[in-house]
Design an enzyme around this catalytic site. Sequence first.
Site, PDB file in Angstrom:
ATOM      1  N   ASP A  13      11.572  -2.538 -17.621  1.00 52.63           N
ATOM      2  CA  ASP A  13      11.192  -1.612 -18.702  1.00 52.63           C
ATOM      3  C   ASP A  13       9.750  -1.798 -19.167  1.00 52.63           C
ATOM      4  OD1 ASP A  13      13.804  -0.677 -18.614  1.00 52.63           O
ATOM      5  OD2 ASP A  13      14.477  -2.181 -20.042  1.00 52.63           O
ATOM      6  N   GLU A  14       8.890  -2.183 -18.267  1.00 45.86           N
ATOM      7  CA  GLU A  14       7.476  -2.406 -18.618  1.00 45.86           C
ATOM      8  C   GLU A  14       6.690  -1.103 -18.679  1.00 45.86           C
ATOM      9  OE1 GLU A  14       9.008  -3.722 -15.992  1.00 45.86           O
ATOM     10  OE2 GLU A  14       8.951  -5.913 -16.103  1.00 45.86           O
ATOM     11  N   GLY A  15       7.270  -0.034 -18.102  1.00 49.79           N
ATOM     12  CA  GLY A  15       6.550   1.245 -18.034  1.00 49.79           C
ATOM     13  C   GLY A  15       6.203   1.614 -16.599  1.00 49.79           C
ATOM     14  N   LYS A  16       7.056   1.183 -15.665  1.00 45.58           N
ATOM     15  CA  LYS A  16       6.803   1.463 -14.237  1.00 45.58           C
ATOM     16  C   LYS A  16       6.809   2.961 -13.948  1.00 45.58           C
ATOM     17  CE  LYS A  16      10.344  -1.144 -13.297  1.00 45.58           C
ATOM     18  NZ  LYS A  16      10.603  -1.802 -14.596  1.00 45.58           N
ATOM     19  N   LYS A  18       6.023   5.506 -15.870  1.00 51.64           N
ATOM     20  CA  LYS A  18       4.773   6.150 -16.282  1.00 51.64           C
ATOM     21  C   LYS A  18       3.651   5.821 -15.297  1.00 51.64           C
ATOM     22  CE  LYS A  18       0.924   5.791 -19.263  1.00 51.64           C
ATOM     23  NZ  LYS A  18       0.279   5.695 -20.545  1.00 51.64           N
ATOM     24  N   ALA A  39      18.278   1.132 -12.801  1.00 55.27           N
ATOM     25  CA  ALA A  39      16.939   1.392 -13.330  1.00 55.27           C
ATOM     26  C   ALA A  39      16.969   2.583 -14.280  1.00 55.27           C
ATOM     27  CB  ALA A  39      15.968   1.663 -12.190  1.00 55.27           C
ATOM     28  N   GLY A  40      16.024   2.596 -15.202  1.00 56.19           N
ATOM     29  CA  GLY A  40      15.814   3.753 -16.073  1.00 56.19           C
ATOM     30  C   GLY A  40      14.324   3.875 -16.265  1.00 56.19           C
ATOM     31  N   HIS A  41      13.715   4.818 -15.554  1.00 53.83           N
ATOM     32  CA  HIS A  41      12.259   4.967 -15.600  1.00 53.83           C
ATOM     33  C   HIS A  41      11.914   6.253 -16.346  1.00 53.83           C
ATOM     34  CE1 HIS A  41      11.760   2.327 -11.743  1.00 53.83           C
ATOM     35  NE2 HIS A  41      12.375   1.709 -12.722  1.00 53.83           N
ATOM     36  N   THR A  42      11.132   6.105 -17.404  1.00 46.79           N
ATOM     37  CA  THR A  42      10.786   7.265 -18.230  1.00 46.79           C
ATOM     38  C   THR A  42       9.423   7.808 -17.819  1.00 46.79           C
ATOM     39  OG1 THR A  42      11.781   5.996 -20.003  1.00 46.79           O
ATOM     40  CG2 THR A  42      10.694   8.067 -20.629  1.00 46.79           C
ATOM     41  N   THR A 128      24.472  -3.483 -16.069  1.00 47.79           N
ATOM     42  CA  THR A 128      24.479  -2.079 -16.462  1.00 47.79           C
ATOM     43  C   THR A 128      25.822  -1.430 -16.112  1.00 47.79           C
ATOM     44  OG1 THR A 128      23.535  -1.449 -14.330  1.00 47.79           O
ATOM     45  CG2 THR A 128      21.986  -1.859 -16.131  1.00 47.79           C
ATOM     46  N   GLN A 223      13.591  -2.705 -11.996  1.00 45.86           N
ATOM     47  CA  GLN A 223      13.746  -3.985 -12.707  1.00 45.86           C
ATOM     48  C   GLN A 223      12.400  -4.737 -12.806  1.00 45.86           C
ATOM     49  OE1 GLN A 223      16.235  -3.291  -9.959  1.00 45.86           O
ATOM     50  NE2 GLN A 223      16.959  -2.019 -11.620  1.00 45.86           N
ATOM     51  N   GLY A 412      -2.151   1.165 -21.096  1.00 46.30           N
ATOM     52  CA  GLY A 412      -1.394   2.279 -21.674  1.00 46.30           C
ATOM     53  C   GLY A 412      -1.544   2.269 -23.187  1.00 46.30           C
ATOM     54  N   GLY A 414      -0.119   5.021 -24.943  1.00 43.84           N
ATOM     55  CA  GLY A 414       0.880   5.997 -25.354  1.00 43.84           C
ATOM     56  C   GLY A 414       1.730   6.346 -24.148  1.00 43.84           C
TER      57      GLY A 414
HETATM   58  P1  GDP Z   1      10.372   1.371 -16.729  1.00 45.38           P
HETATM   59  O1  GDP Z   1      11.814   1.095 -16.535  1.00 45.38           O
HETATM   60  O2  GDP Z   1       9.503   0.218 -16.349  1.00 45.38           O
HETATM   61  O3  GDP Z   1       9.910   2.645 -16.078  1.00 45.38           O
HETATM   62  O4  GDP Z   1      10.159   1.565 -18.308  1.00 45.38           O
HETATM   63  P2  GDP Z   1      11.118   2.400 -19.309  1.00 45.38           P
HETATM   64  O5  GDP Z   1      10.911   3.829 -19.064  1.00 45.38           O
HETATM   65  O6  GDP Z   1      12.500   1.872 -19.256  1.00 45.38           O
HETATM   66  O7  GDP Z   1      10.544   1.939 -20.706  1.00 45.38           O
HETATM   67  C1  GDP Z   1       9.213   2.118 -21.029  1.00 45.38           C
HETATM   68  C2  GDP Z   1       9.105   3.013 -22.275  1.00 45.38           C
HETATM   69  O8  GDP Z   1       7.813   2.930 -22.795  1.00 45.38           O
HETATM   70  C3  GDP Z   1       9.324   4.491 -21.992  1.00 45.38           C
HETATM   71  O9  GDP Z   1       9.917   5.060 -23.131  1.00 45.38           O
HETATM   72  C4  GDP Z   1       7.920   5.023 -21.791  1.00 45.38           C
HETATM   73  O10 GDP Z   1       7.803   6.410 -22.099  1.00 45.38           O
HETATM   74  C5  GDP Z   1       7.161   4.206 -22.786  1.00 45.38           C
HETATM   75  N1  GDP Z   1       5.761   3.910 -22.444  1.00 45.38           N
HETATM   76  C6  GDP Z   1       5.213   3.619 -21.227  1.00 45.38           C
HETATM   77  N2  GDP Z   1       3.907   3.288 -21.371  1.00 45.38           N
HETATM   78  C7  GDP Z   1       3.642   3.365 -22.690  1.00 45.38           C
HETATM   79  C8  GDP Z   1       2.478   3.083 -23.483  1.00 45.38           C
HETATM   80  O11 GDP Z   1       1.419   2.689 -22.996  1.00 45.38           O
HETATM   81  N3  GDP Z   1       2.599   3.261 -24.843  1.00 45.38           N
HETATM   82  C9  GDP Z   1       3.767   3.666 -25.438  1.00 45.38           C
HETATM   83  N4  GDP Z   1       3.801   3.794 -26.753  1.00 45.38           N
HETATM   84  N5  GDP Z   1       4.871   3.918 -24.721  1.00 45.38           N
HETATM   85  C10 GDP Z   1       4.813   3.758 -23.370  1.00 45.38           C
HETATM   86  P1  IMO Z   2      14.172  -0.805 -14.973  1.00 42.92           P
HETATM   87  O1  IMO Z   2      13.905  -0.409 -13.546  1.00 42.92           O
HETATM   88  C1  IMO Z   2      15.874  -3.781 -17.680  1.00 42.92           C
HETATM   89  C2  IMO Z   2      19.382  -5.962 -16.234  1.00 42.92           C
HETATM   90  C3  IMO Z   2      20.720  -5.728 -16.908  1.00 42.92           C
HETATM   91  C4  IMO Z   2      21.351  -7.092 -16.742  1.00 42.92           C
HETATM   92  C5  IMO Z   2      20.868  -7.532 -15.368  1.00 42.92           C
HETATM   93  C6  IMO Z   2      21.866  -7.287 -14.250  1.00 42.92           C
HETATM   94  O2  IMO Z   2      14.395   0.332 -15.895  1.00 42.92           O
HETATM   95  O3  IMO Z   2      13.146  -1.776 -15.437  1.00 42.92           O
HETATM   96  P2  IMO Z   2      22.672  -5.103 -12.986  1.00 42.92           P
HETATM   97  O4  IMO Z   2      23.363  -3.868 -13.471  1.00 42.92           O
HETATM   98  O5  IMO Z   2      21.360  -4.831 -12.319  1.00 42.92           O
HETATM   99  O6  IMO Z   2      23.545  -5.970 -12.149  1.00 42.92           O
HETATM  100  O7  IMO Z   2      22.362  -5.957 -14.316  1.00 42.92           O
HETATM  101  O8  IMO Z   2      19.691  -6.792 -15.123  1.00 42.92           O
HETATM  102  N1  IMO Z   2      18.717  -4.756 -15.716  1.00 42.92           N
HETATM  103  C7  IMO Z   2      17.625  -4.208 -16.269  1.00 42.92           C
HETATM  104  N2  IMO Z   2      16.951  -4.529 -17.395  1.00 42.92           N
HETATM  105  N3  IMO Z   2      15.436  -2.763 -16.905  1.00 42.92           N
HETATM  106  C8  IMO Z   2      16.080  -2.437 -15.745  1.00 42.92           C
HETATM  107  O9  IMO Z   2      15.607  -1.534 -14.895  1.00 42.92           O
HETATM  108  C9  IMO Z   2      17.256  -3.144 -15.414  1.00 42.92           C
HETATM  109  N4  IMO Z   2      18.132  -3.080 -14.393  1.00 42.92           N
HETATM  110  C10 IMO Z   2      19.008  -4.075 -14.575  1.00 42.92           C
HETATM  111  O10 IMO Z   2      20.547  -5.368 -18.252  1.00 42.92           O
HETATM  112  O11 IMO Z   2      20.813  -7.985 -17.692  1.00 42.92           O
HETATM  113 MG    MG Z   3      13.587   1.060 -17.596  1.00 38.26          MG
END
Ligand code: GDP
Ligand code: IMO
Ligand code: MG
Length: 427
Positions: A13-16, A18, A39-42, A128, A223, A412, A414
């Site tokens: 969830d680092e912002g991959k 984006k 995964a959940g990529h926004t 998950t 991840q 980043g 925003g």
């Molecule tokens: P991913 O799984 O690494 O793709 O990250 P997620 O989508 O799960 O979580 C990142 C969140 O931060 C999302 O809601 C993005 O829209 C948001 N985001 C990404 N980059 C930035 C940034 O530089 N600033 C802010 N405020 N939000 C960001």
């Molecule tokens: P993105 O790609 C954050 C975490 C789960 C759990 C562990 C194992 O959005 O960064 P799993 O269902 O993979 O066997 O769960 O890994 N986890 C994540 N945490 N971002 C993710 O994906 C994740 N995918 C799995 O919460 O702790």
């Molecule tokens: Mg994510």
Amino acid sequence: MPALVLLGAQWGDEGKGKATDLLGGSVDYVVRYQGGNNAGHTVVVGDQKYALHLLPSGILSPGCTPVIGNGVVVDPSVLLSELSGLNERGVDTSKLLISGNAHIITPYNVTVDKVTERFLGKRKIGTTGRGIGPTYADKINRVGIRVQDLYDESILTQKVEAALDAKNQILTKLYNRRAIAADQVVEELLGYAEKIKPYVADTVLILNQALEDDKVVLFEGGQGTLLDIDHGTYPFVTSSNPTAGGACTGAGVGPTKISRVIGILKAYTTRVGSGPFPTELFDEDGEALRRIGGERGVTTGRDRRCGWFDAVIARYATRVNGLTDFFLTKLDVLTGWEEIPVCVAYEIDGKRVEELPYSQSDFHHAKPVYEMLPGWSEDISKAKSFSDLPKNAQAYVKALEEMSGAPISAIGVGPGRDETIEINSFL
Ligand code: GDP
Ligand code: IMO
Ligand code: MG
């Protein structure tokens, strides 16, 4: 033949999403190489927000071919609903390629994931619940179902029966659950086969030919480094290799082809699920990071655990991935703190430790050693260049860069595509 790997440097969830989307307009292929719909990529494009789980974020860039590599685990029902969701919003998904060697997440893998977690009780991983671990376990046990098996009914039936033989024993005798009927699973999987067929391809051949033709290929990790099955905080990890080496095995591309490895790094730290997290906050600051950063899981909707930036982890990510660059995200979220603590080392049993300890017990005892950096109060969301940032924000970035061991090439400020400060070009 530039091949770039883009991966999470922390716990996901680092912002991959984006970052991938930002580069998507300039690359020919975006490849997922591991993980699945855990995964959940926004991606935010203008006023549109997309949440991608299984599909590579490059699917939103019209010139780009999205690829699901052999290292990914594919839940066919999720795949089809994600595709139709995008189609309804006018996104063309017809270029998608899926490796015939990718493994299928079957309904029984999802069941096993959920019952195992329940059985673990307090010791649960906090998965998950998408069947990720059990599907990779079947792959390693050589009882997995691959995408290509959907096109040979007799093989598919044999494999599902073989996999369920043992699983039904466990489900009924250990977990007190009903047995799963093989013929129903086969019927369900066959129901997806024709719908998926147009996308199935020899992705290893296509990607290697693309690299020979000087096309630009971006490998998008799911991840993060600390969730890696080999290099993460085992057992509180996912069941695949998000680290850079995973891009090679998960896509069938040799390490000599990779030219750049970009670590996506949040300006603070978050984690979902169980496991150690030295800088985790349980106070108002943690609440504020969660609120301002919108730190809620894209896949499960769970609140993310929040804490200060941890340079020990960043250094570790640089090392195990051979990072050439960082993309620092969410710097804007830190606006408003008078002082920002940054973890520069750990104290473990009274001793200062500069690097991540290999021992899990030591890591569980690690206490953060903080350095205080001065904060800033100016709105930075409109900053376009590094010099637009207030002096203290510049100093924060420079300090993180120094501690983390690789240049910060983008920042980043925003969630939107254009809310990014580009310092060094990635291509
Ligand atoms: P991913 O799984 O690494 O793709 O990250 P997620 O989508 O799960 O979580 C990142 C969140 O931060 C999302 O809601 C993005 O829209 C948001 N985001 C990404 N980059 C930035 C940034 O530089 N600033 C802010 N405020 N939000 C960001
Ligand atoms: P993105 O790609 C954050 C975490 C789960 C759990 C562990 C194992 O959005 O960064 P799993 O269902 O993979 O066997 O769960 O890994 N986890 C994540 N945490 N971002 C993710 O994906 C994740 N995918 C799995 O919460 O702790
Ligand atoms: Mg994510």
